[in-house]
Design an enzyme around this catalytic site. Structure first.
Site, PDB file in Angstrom:
ATOM      1  N   GLY A 212       0.812  -1.218   0.000  1.00 58.88           N
ATOM      2  CA  GLY A 212       0.000   0.000   0.000  1.00 58.88           C
ATOM      3  C   GLY A 212       0.840   1.261   0.000  1.00 58.88           C
ATOM      4  O   GLY A 212       0.377   2.321  -0.438  1.00 58.88           O
TER       5      GLY A 212
ATOM      6  N   GLU B 134       1.713   1.821  -3.557  1.00 58.87           N
ATOM      7  CA  GLU B 134       0.468   2.261  -4.207  1.00 58.87           C
ATOM      8  C   GLU B 134       0.126   3.702  -3.848  1.00 58.87           C
ATOM      9  O   GLU B 134      -0.415   4.443  -4.673  1.00 58.87           O
ATOM     10  CB  GLU B 134      -0.669   1.314  -3.805  1.00 58.87           C
ATOM     11  CG  GLU B 134      -0.487  -0.082  -4.394  1.00 58.87           C
ATOM     12  CD  GLU B 134      -1.409  -1.124  -3.790  1.00 58.87           C
ATOM     13  OE1 GLU B 134      -1.519  -1.171  -2.544  1.00 58.87           O
ATOM     14  OE2 GLU B 134      -2.016  -1.891  -4.544  1.00 58.87           O
TER      15      GLU B 134
ATOM     16  N   GLU C 208       2.747  -8.178  -1.511  1.00 56.58           N
ATOM     17  CA  GLU C 208       1.558  -8.775  -0.884  1.00 56.58           C
ATOM     18  C   GLU C 208       1.497 -10.288  -1.083  1.00 56.58           C
ATOM     19  O   GLU C 208       1.002 -11.024  -0.235  1.00 56.58           O
ATOM     20  CB  GLU C 208       0.281  -8.135  -1.449  1.00 56.58           C
ATOM     21  CG  GLU C 208       0.056  -6.698  -1.017  1.00 56.58           C
ATOM     22  CD  GLU C 208       0.661  -5.662  -1.951  1.00 56.58           C
ATOM     23  OE1 GLU C 208       1.607  -5.991  -2.708  1.00 56.58           O
ATOM     24  OE2 GLU C 208       0.187  -4.505  -1.925  1.00 56.58           O
TER      25      GLU C 208
HETATM   26  C1  HXC Z   1       2.264  -3.653  10.305  1.00 54.12           C
HETATM   27  C2  HXC Z   1       4.542  -3.505  10.128  1.00 54.12           C
HETATM   28  C3  HXC Z   1       4.451  -3.466   8.725  1.00 54.12           C
HETATM   29  C4  HXC Z   1       3.138  -3.525   8.137  1.00 54.12           C
HETATM   30  C5  HXC Z   1       6.532  -3.364   9.257  1.00 54.12           C
HETATM   31  N1  HXC Z   1       5.850  -3.432  10.419  1.00 54.12           N
HETATM   32  N2  HXC Z   1       5.698  -3.389   8.204  1.00 54.12           N
HETATM   33  N3  HXC Z   1       3.467  -3.585  10.911  1.00 54.12           N
HETATM   34  N4  HXC Z   1       2.095  -3.632   8.979  1.00 54.12           N
HETATM   35  N5  HXC Z   1       2.959  -3.465   6.825  1.00 54.12           N
HETATM   36  C6  HXC Z   1       6.391  -3.438  11.784  1.00 54.12           C
HETATM   37  C7  HXC Z   1       7.041  -4.774  12.136  1.00 54.12           C
HETATM   38  O1  HXC Z   1       6.056  -5.677  12.588  1.00 54.12           O
HETATM   39  C8  HXC Z   1       7.978  -4.348  13.240  1.00 54.12           C
HETATM   40  O2  HXC Z   1       7.260  -4.184  14.438  1.00 54.12           O
HETATM   41  C9  HXC Z   1       8.435  -2.966  12.774  1.00 54.12           C
HETATM   42  O3  HXC Z   1       7.459  -2.510  11.865  1.00 54.12           O
HETATM   43  C10 HXC Z   1       9.778  -3.026  12.072  1.00 54.12           C
HETATM   44  O4  HXC Z   1       9.697  -3.997  11.044  1.00 54.12           O
HETATM   45  P1  HXC Z   1      10.800  -5.161  10.857  1.00 54.12           P
HETATM   46  O5  HXC Z   1      10.183  -6.207  10.035  1.00 54.12           O
HETATM   47  O6  HXC Z   1      11.342  -5.597  12.191  1.00 54.12           O
HETATM   48  O7  HXC Z   1      11.931  -4.360  10.079  1.00 54.12           O
HETATM   49  P2  HXC Z   1      12.949  -4.910   8.988  1.00 54.12           P
HETATM   50  O8  HXC Z   1      13.519  -6.226   9.403  1.00 54.12           O
HETATM   51  O9  HXC Z   1      13.872  -3.783   8.739  1.00 54.12           O
HETATM   52  O10 HXC Z   1      12.075  -5.194   7.681  1.00 54.12           O
HETATM   53  C11 HXC Z   1      11.429  -4.116   7.025  1.00 54.12           C
HETATM   54  C12 HXC Z   1      10.379  -4.670   6.023  1.00 54.12           C
HETATM   55  C13 HXC Z   1       9.443  -5.620   6.733  1.00 54.12           C
HETATM   56  C14 HXC Z   1      11.096  -5.368   4.870  1.00 54.12           C
HETATM   57  C15 HXC Z   1       9.643  -3.450   5.460  1.00 54.12           C
HETATM   58  O11 HXC Z   1       8.923  -4.979   7.907  1.00 54.12           O
HETATM   59  C16 HXC Z   1       8.276  -6.055   5.900  1.00 54.12           C
HETATM   60  O12 HXC Z   1       8.400  -6.928   5.057  1.00 54.12           O
HETATM   61  N6  HXC Z   1       7.102  -5.473   6.168  1.00 54.12           N
HETATM   62  C17 HXC Z   1       5.865  -5.856   5.507  1.00 54.12           C
HETATM   63  C18 HXC Z   1       5.859  -5.375   4.062  1.00 54.12           C
HETATM   64  C19 HXC Z   1       4.593  -5.805   3.370  1.00 54.12           C
HETATM   65  O13 HXC Z   1       4.280  -7.001   3.279  1.00 54.12           O
HETATM   66  N7  HXC Z   1       3.799  -4.847   2.932  1.00 54.12           N
HETATM   67  C20 HXC Z   1       2.533  -5.098   2.260  1.00 54.12           C
HETATM   68  C21 HXC Z   1       1.433  -5.168   3.282  1.00 54.12           C
HETATM   69  S1  HXC Z   1      -0.087  -5.638   2.566  1.00 54.12           S
HETATM   70  P3  HXC Z   1       7.854  -4.722  15.836  1.00 54.12           P
HETATM   71  O14 HXC Z   1       6.740  -4.476  16.800  1.00 54.12           O
HETATM   72  O15 HXC Z   1       8.213  -6.145  15.641  1.00 54.12           O
HETATM   73  O16 HXC Z   1       9.051  -3.842  16.071  1.00 54.12           O
HETATM   74  C22 HXC Z   1      -0.614  -4.279   1.765  1.00 54.12           C
HETATM   75  C23 HXC Z   1      -1.913  -4.429   1.058  1.00 54.12           C
HETATM   76  C24 HXC Z   1      -2.242  -3.159   0.402  1.00 54.12           C
HETATM   77  O17 HXC Z   1      -0.008  -3.255   1.755  1.00 54.12           O
HETATM   78  C25 HXC Z   1      -3.670  -3.130   0.042  1.00 54.12           C
HETATM   79  C26 HXC Z   1      -4.133  -1.704  -0.032  1.00 54.12           C
HETATM   80  C27 HXC Z   1      -4.283  -1.067   1.257  1.00 54.12           C
END
Ligand code: HXC
Length: 263
Positions: A114, A117, A137
């Site tokens: 997102g 996006e 995703e």
């Molecule tokens: C909730 C999130 C988050 C997310 C990171 N965090 N991304 N929390 N939603 N999308 C939180 C982690 O849980 C963690 O919390 C803190 O942020 C730091 O993240 P880490 O993973 O520890 O950091 P790092 O190892 O540096 O990795 C960074 C990262 C990874 C590669 C960005 O966090 C990641 O893969 N995040 C998810 C990316 C993703 O899948 N995005 C798409 C989401 S779905 P704590 O409490 O543990 O410190 C989407 C659908 C869109 O976007 C539809 C339209 C709305």
């Protein structure tokens, strides 16, 4: 004395530009429902404010936005449940894409899911050297839902969009530049100031002409060439109703800088 907690979305103005900054560092700016509600309220307010001509939507140096808040989605079950819980949330990305005034995204660090996006729903992207763009995703069992298969494909083409959406492959800032996804890549220290500079340079132009040109460029993305050309021609003609057209052309012959009234 207890410290007030920093707001998750910071809203400021600087001359004729409005700046909205995502500020949820503990989750890398994950886009919760509350955060996106605040973003759309702020951008919508600037879009209606006659003193504002352009906007910047910024993230933090470490992360623009790491996607929608996965914590808010993990308990959602069933297509009807997803629609009930997420349709309004997702509609905000479309609303941002439909605002009249131009928006420059200031992206550093993660622009994922997102977040990517959201940057693409803006009109231009200034990226820092650390920016990474992706639609990961699929790695958490879903797919893009707010333009990641549509806007991305229109910009980078089918093959790369497929790879990004089907494997979660991320683009570096330089790759994003080479594929036309971003306008420029700048050092991390200056990504925000460069985005503001671009917004100021737009804000200095006659606002009605800027808004008409923005709508016309978006029509090119959205329609076939023949329809886009008709839309462009009508918008062009309408600008001859404005005082700024008179002023711009008069100033040209008087060899002076035009003074825009916004009318
Ligand atoms: C909730 C999130 C988050 C997310 C990171 N965090 N991304 N929390 N939603 N999308 C939180 C982690 O849980 C963690 O919390 C803190 O942020 C730091 O993240 P880490 O993973 O520890 O950091 P790092 O190892 O540096 O990795 C960074 C990262 C990874 C590669 C960005 O966090 C990641 O893969 N995040 C998810 C990316 C993703 O899948 N995005 C798409 C989401 S779905 P704590 O409490 O543990 O410190 C989407 C659908 C869109 O976007 C539809 C339209 C709305």
């Amino acid at each position: 004395m207890a410290q007030a907690t920093a707001p998750e979305v910071i809203v400021e103005t600087e001359g004729k530009i409005g700046i909205v900054t995502l500020n949820r560092p503990q989750s890398l700016n994950a886009l919760s429902i509350a955060v996106v509600d605040a973003v759309i309220e702020a951008l919508g307010g600037f879009d209606r404010d006659p003193k504002i001509n352009a906007m910047v939507l910024a993230g933090l140096p470490k992360s623009f936005a790491a996607g929608a808040d996965i914590g808010e989605m993990k308990g959602v079950t069933g297509a009807a449940g997803a629609e009930k819980q997420l349709a309004r949330h997702l509609s905000h990305w479309d609303k941002i894409g439909r605002l009249k005034k131009p928006i420059v995204a200031a992206v550093s660090g993660y622009a994922l899911g997102g977040g990517c996006e959201l940057a693409m729903a803006c009109d231009m992207i200034v990226a820092s050297e650390t920016a990474v763009f992706g639609q990961p995703e699929v790695l958490i069992g879903v797919m893009a839902g707010a333009g990641g298969t549509q806007r991305l494909t229109k910009v980078v083409g089918k093959s790369l969009s497929m790879e990004m959406n089907l494997t979660g492959r991320r683009l570096t800032a330089r790759e994003a530049l080479s594929f036309g996804l971003v306008n420029r890549v700048v050092p991390v220290e200056s990504f925000l100031s460069e985005a503001k500079k671009l917004a100021h340079s737009i804000a200095a132009q006659p606002p009605l002409a800027v808004q008409a040109a923005k709508a016309s460029v978006l029509a090119a993305v959205d329609s076939k060439l023949s329809e886009g050309l008709v839309f462009e021609r009508q918008s062009f003609f309408r600008l001859f109703e404005t005082q700024d057209q008179k002023e711009g052309m008069k100033a040209f012959f008087e060899k002076r800088k035009p003074v825009w009234s916004g009318n």
